[in-house]
Design an enzyme around this catalytic site. Structure first.
Site, PDB file in Angstrom:
ATOM      1  N   SER A   9     -28.985   8.471  -5.903  1.00 58.39           N
ATOM      2  CA  SER A   9     -28.133   9.659  -5.945  1.00 58.39           C
ATOM      3  C   SER A   9     -26.921   9.518  -5.040  1.00 58.39           C
ATOM      4  O   SER A   9     -27.012   8.970  -3.938  1.00 58.39           O
ATOM      5  CB  SER A   9     -28.938  10.892  -5.525  1.00 58.39           C
ATOM      6  OG  SER A   9     -28.130  12.043  -5.522  1.00 58.39           O
ATOM      7  N   ASP A  10     -25.798  10.043  -5.536  1.00 61.25           N
ATOM      8  CA  ASP A  10     -24.629  10.207  -4.689  1.00 61.25           C
ATOM      9  C   ASP A  10     -24.945  11.312  -3.684  1.00 61.25           C
ATOM     10  O   ASP A  10     -25.871  12.099  -3.884  1.00 61.25           O
ATOM     11  CB  ASP A  10     -23.423  10.573  -5.556  1.00 61.25           C
ATOM     12  CG  ASP A  10     -22.112  10.518  -4.798  1.00 61.25           C
ATOM     13  OD1 ASP A  10     -22.072   9.862  -3.744  1.00 61.25           O
ATOM     14  OD2 ASP A  10     -21.150  11.143  -5.256  1.00 61.25           O
ATOM     15  N   LYS A  11     -24.167  11.405  -2.623  1.00 61.83           N
ATOM     16  CA  LYS A  11     -24.415  12.436  -1.609  1.00 61.83           C
ATOM     17  C   LYS A  11     -23.614  13.704  -1.874  1.00 61.83           C
ATOM     18  O   LYS A  11     -24.188  14.786  -2.076  1.00 61.83           O
ATOM     19  CB  LYS A  11     -24.080  11.899  -0.207  1.00 61.83           C
ATOM     20  CG  LYS A  11     -24.216  12.950   0.904  1.00 61.83           C
ATOM     21  CD  LYS A  11     -23.724  12.416   2.232  1.00 61.83           C
ATOM     22  CE  LYS A  11     -22.221  12.252   2.280  1.00 61.83           C
ATOM     23  NZ  LYS A  11     -21.482  13.538   2.241  1.00 61.83           N
ATOM     24  N   ILE A  33     -26.833   6.639  -2.234  1.00 62.72           N
ATOM     25  CA  ILE A  33     -25.787   5.610  -2.272  1.00 62.72           C
ATOM     26  C   ILE A  33     -24.452   6.348  -2.245  1.00 62.72           C
ATOM     27  O   ILE A  33     -24.098   7.032  -3.200  1.00 62.72           O
ATOM     28  CB  ILE A  33     -25.902   4.744  -3.532  1.00 62.72           C
ATOM     29  CG1 ILE A  33     -27.296   4.095  -3.606  1.00 62.72           C
ATOM     30  CG2 ILE A  33     -24.823   3.676  -3.559  1.00 62.72           C
ATOM     31  CD1 ILE A  33     -27.526   3.264  -4.848  1.00 62.72           C
ATOM     32  N   THR A  36     -27.040   8.632 -10.366  1.00 68.25           N
ATOM     33  CA  THR A  36     -26.123   9.767 -10.473  1.00 68.25           C
ATOM     34  C   THR A  36     -24.743   9.369  -9.963  1.00 68.25           C
ATOM     35  O   THR A  36     -24.610   8.469  -9.137  1.00 68.25           O
ATOM     36  CB  THR A  36     -26.611  10.987  -9.665  1.00 68.25           C
ATOM     37  OG1 THR A  36     -26.341  10.777  -8.273  1.00 68.25           O
ATOM     38  CG2 THR A  36     -28.089  11.223  -9.858  1.00 68.25           C
TER      39      THR A  36
END
Length: 900
Positions: free
Chosen positions: A330-332, A565, A636
């Site tokens: 997942s992106d943050k 990530i 994502t």
């Protein structure tokens, strides 16, 4: 000049860059040189690789084992001179091909979306004159001007940056606009840290700048991503891989059985043509013609369910793939976090304070030493809040019950913090109107504003990087501006406080005030160099979503590892990971990944769950390494930089609100609320879809198995066929499909998220279910053959006996439908029989079909059957009902064995 492509321009001083590109800051290129360079470098556009033509792409839709099965069926039915049935099956094949062709065409639009991101025009110097040219005419060496609102038309090495800020989030994942500078950077840095470069396709949010074109078209950073996107082959979903394997096995079994039956009959002396037709009948009975349609409908129903849970599915097999995921990358920003900067910590000379409430809604409280306080009772705190409000260019407003920011998110967070104090901020602004300002510049690292109150007292507020602001101060304010409680500043103390806040992943700003005479009406840089009183530090962060914290915990419970990530900074990533429940013992940076061997990377991804400051290439490599380890990866993303990894992943998930069109086109799933919690809910739905697919396969195959055994038994015993090929097609394409579709409406099973993901190498149907299919097939064959033999032995007409056989198979199916509702658990309960109203409706519809089949003269002639009497119906119901109890007994034995 071709050898200059790919050069690290950010490492070089501006003058050297200008010399290498043979350009001139004052005159730009001359027209003839620009024309020559356009011939040499080509237009400033992203080119695509030569793609397959429409005809070839359409024909490739038939390159699928399941389609081979259907084509084989169509040929067989045509040989039987049943042209209507053959036409129907061919129609199904063609419709499937058309749908696949359309879906593939949509996926190819990702490259087109990248092209649309490029600026349509650019302001440049040619022959010393400033002109506007189409962006595609830019060449390396052109001098380009950019300002607020512009899209950067090419990769530029900046030589002028006046208050220049650029939003690079789609390219780098950086959550805030980047302040640009012009000095050379003497070391290798990721794209996100190259502050002297402006990259093609990024948006200028503030200020002005100028630079020399260093790269165009495919050689820009966005062009390289386009190249990566084209090189990435879309990964087949686990379901497609399993169906391919399943279909191939099924084809081999069917063809082998039909061939052996033909040989057996011929060797026994039966006529070859008769045995050929018997083998054809066997093949027709064995092929599950309705399976592709039922599976498509099951997936489509899953799509509809997921849409209600904020997940739009762009490719049907992706529904099930979500349920197979073993890792979610997942992106943050905006996914795990709210994408709303929030002040959470304040430090003044009088104490430390925390602030509750998240996002842009101005509700929350202030805490000191564990107790709630009123900012108006704390003069130093109140002064700090008002300084942050006044030295500010942002705007916070309520739009349809939703609070939004216009301007810089960091400044917006300061306004929200001031509003939480309960003070009428608009009154404060009227009391202290702004007279002059020094806007923020990356070279200065601060913003300053000049204000005068109604008593004509002058105040200069400064806000910026702590090290800068602290250097301006000679004292610190312990009260407020009115009582002038000033003390000497301990700069080392505040420098340590700054490091402590930054170590917690917070973005830290410092504020200070300087008193000036009433006649001071113009603000100059020399006014900000000394004489300030330090007000304090402000720590802010983009906070995690509450629902994301819960969703990460549920994913862990379901055996799914969540990896963060992000392009953001290491400390920020570590803090958010810890708050959200992702293991953050080891934080891996993009620089750590550079040059890492494939095997080393595969070992790394088994242990590390947090990756920061990563580039598009790093994201792609991480996904590939996880897949090499046998993981089913959901990825994502929302930016252009995420597109290659989204396409490579087993399931790409794009953000619907903040996501770029490039990311959406490269993904199989789009979230309408940009919320990680929606991914967890979609995984739950995906697992349910797979379970329902298993149920439909478990339901359909015994019918084919029973029909095969009927054909084989009749041939071995030298009897007439109990069911004809056309009657088999009626069962397979009409009644079986109508009943199987009802299983697609089965609700989410209890505890579906309490078990680990399926093993990627696990078969579609395990051995226990294969045994059940064999048992049901045997019972169907024995029961149907028995009733057929009974009818013929009593002298019944062969057409009536076959009507009994067909109706027996169908009623076996109707009874078995209840067994198939639960793969392992018992169905013998009120919920088991009445829990899915669609099942009851489906059985009702099939019974109606069978009445028409049995008693309508048209279907009697078409299918070679005759009406049957009440006693025959009674025998059919008694025999078929036995299946329910036998299978439930077999399930009970399986459960007992598995418990031991």
């Amino acid at each position: 000049m071709k050898n200059l492509i790919g050069k690290n321009w950010h490492n070089l001083p501006v003058d050297e860059v200008i010399d290498l590109l043979d350009s001139d800051k004052e005159k730009g290129l001359d027209l003839s040189e620009a024309v020559n360079r356009r011939k040499q470098f080509g237009p400033n556009v992203i080119t695509g690789k030569k793609r397959k033509g429409p005809l070839l792409r359409f024909l490739l839709q038939f390159h699928n084992p399941l389609i081979y099965v259907l084509l084989f069926t169509a040929v067989i039915t045509a040989l039987l001179r049943e042209f209507v049935d053959s036409g129907v099956i061919m129609g199904v094949v063609i419709i499937n091909a058309v749908v696949g062709f359309i879906q593939e065409s949509k996926a190819e639009k990702a490259i087109e979306s990248l092209k649309k991101m490029l600026s349509p025009s650019a302001a440049t110097l040619r022959d010393g004159r400033k002109i506007v040219v189409p962006a595609e005419d830019l060449v390396p060496g052109d001098v380009v001007f950019i300002q607020s609102g512009d899209k950067t038309p090419a990769d530029l090495r900046l030589f002028k940056a006046k208050n220049l800020q650029i939003d690079e989030a789609p390219l780098t994942g950086e959550s805030l606009p980047v302040s640009k500078a012009t000095e050379a950077i003497d070391k290798e840095l990721p794209v996100a840290d190259r502050i002297n470069m402006a990259f093609s396709g990024t948006l200028v949010t503030y200020g002005q700048g100028a630079g020399v074109v260093a790269a165009t078209g495919d050689n820009t950073e966005i062009g390289r991503i386009a190249g990566m996107l084209q090189d990435v082959k879309e990964t087949e979903t686990p379901l497609i891989r399993k169906l391919d394997k399943f279909s191939k096995v099924l084809m081999v079994v069917i063809m082998s059985a039909a061939g052996l039956l033909f040989l057996f009959g011929v060797l026994r002396g039966n006529p070859a043509i008769e045995m050929f037709m018997a083998a054809v009948a066997l093949a027709v009975s064995a092929i599950p013609e309705g399976l592709p349609a039922v599976m498509t409908i099951t997936l489509a129903i899953g799509v509809k369910r997921m849409a209600a849970r904020h997940a739009i599915i762009r490719r049907l097999p992706a529904v099930e793939t979500l349920g197979s995921a073993t890792v979610i990358c997942s992106d943050k920003t905006g996914t795990l976090t709210r994408n709303e900067m929030t002040v959470v910590a304040l430090e003044t000379p009088c104490g430390s304070y925390s602030v509750t409430g998240v996002g842009y809604e101005p509700s929350g409280s202030f805490m000191k030493d564990g107790r709630e306080i009123e900012p108006s009772d704390e003069p130093a705190l109140f002064e700090l809040l008002m300084a942050g409000f006044l030295c500010n260019d942002a705007l916070v407003k309520n739009d349809n019950d939703s609070w939004i920011i216009e301007g810089d998110p960091t400044e917006g967070a300061l306004i929200v913090a001031a509003m939480k104090s309960g003070s009428n901020t608009e009154d404060e602004k009227k009391k202290m109107p702004r007279t002059d300002e020094i806007p923020f510049e990356s070279d200065n690292q601060f913003m300053a504003t000049l204000h005068h109150d109604h008593h004509m007292n002058g105040y200069i507020y400064v806000k910026g990087a702590p090290e800068k602001v602290i250097a301006f101060c000679s004292g610190e304010l312990h009260g407020n501006s009115d009582n002038n409680e000033h003390k000497h500043i301990d700069k080392q103390f505040w420098e340590k406080k700054t490091l402590d806040l930054a170590a917690g992943g917070l973005r830290v700003l410092a504020l200070a005030v300087k008193y000036v005479p009433a006649r001071h009406e113009i603000l100059e840089l020399r006014d900000v160099e000394e004489g300030f009183f330090f007000l304090g530090l402000v720590g802010m962060i983009d906070p995690p979503r509450d629902e994301a914290i819960k969703a990460v915990e549920l994913c862990k419970k379901a055996g799914i590892r969540v990896k963060m990530i992000t392009g953001d900074h290491l400390l920020t990533a570590k803090t958010i990971a810890e708050q959200i429940g992702i293991r953050g013992e080891r934080i891996v940076s993009g620089q750590d990944l550079e040059g890492m061997e494939v095997t080393e990377l595969q070992r790394l991804v088994r242990d590390a769950d947090v990756y920061a400051r990563v580039s598009p290439g790093h994201k792609l490599k991480l996904v590939q390494a996880l897949q090499a380890n046998g993981e089913i990866v959901a990825m994502t993303g929302d930016g252009v930089n995420d597109a290659p990894a989204l396409k490579q992943a087993d399931i790409g998930i794009a953000m619907g609100i903040t996501g770029t069109e490039v990311a959406k086109e490269a993904s199989a799933v789009v979230l309408t609320d940009d919320n990680f919690a929606s991914i967890e809910r979609a995984v739950e739905e995906g697992r349910t879809v797979f379970s329902n697919l298993q149920k439909t396969i478990l339901f359909i195959l015994p019918t084919n198995g029973g029909e095969c055994l009927l054909i084989i038994s009749a041939i071995l015993l030298g009897m007439v066929l109990p069911v004809l090929p056309l009657q088999i097609l009626w069962i397979n394409l009409i009644t079986t499909v109508a009943l199987a579709i009802t299983l697609a409406f089965e609700p989410v099973e209890a505890g579906v998220m309490d078990r680990p993901p399926r093993r990627p190498d696990a078969p579609l149907i395990d051995m226990s279910l294969v045994r059940r299919i064999a048992l049901v097939s045997l019972i169907m064959a024995v029961g149907t053959f028995g009733l057929f033999y009974f009818e013929t032995s009593r002298g019944a007409d062969i057409a009536a006996a076959r009507a009994v056989a067909v109706n027996t198979v169908v009623f076996f199916e109707a009874v078995y439908l209840f067994n198939a509702r639960y793969l392992r658990d018992s169905v013998l309960s009120l919920k088991g029989f009445l829990g899915n109203k669609i099942v009851l409706l489906g059985i009702g519809v099939v019974v109606l079909f069978q009445m028409i089949f049995t008693y309508w003269s048209v279907t009697n002639r078409l299918f070679h059957v005759a009406p049957i009497g009440m006693m025959s119906w009674l025998r059919i119901i008694i025999v078929s009902s036995s299946l329910l109890l036998i299978i439930e007994l077999a399930k009970a034995v399986e459960r007992r064995v598995s418990e031991k």
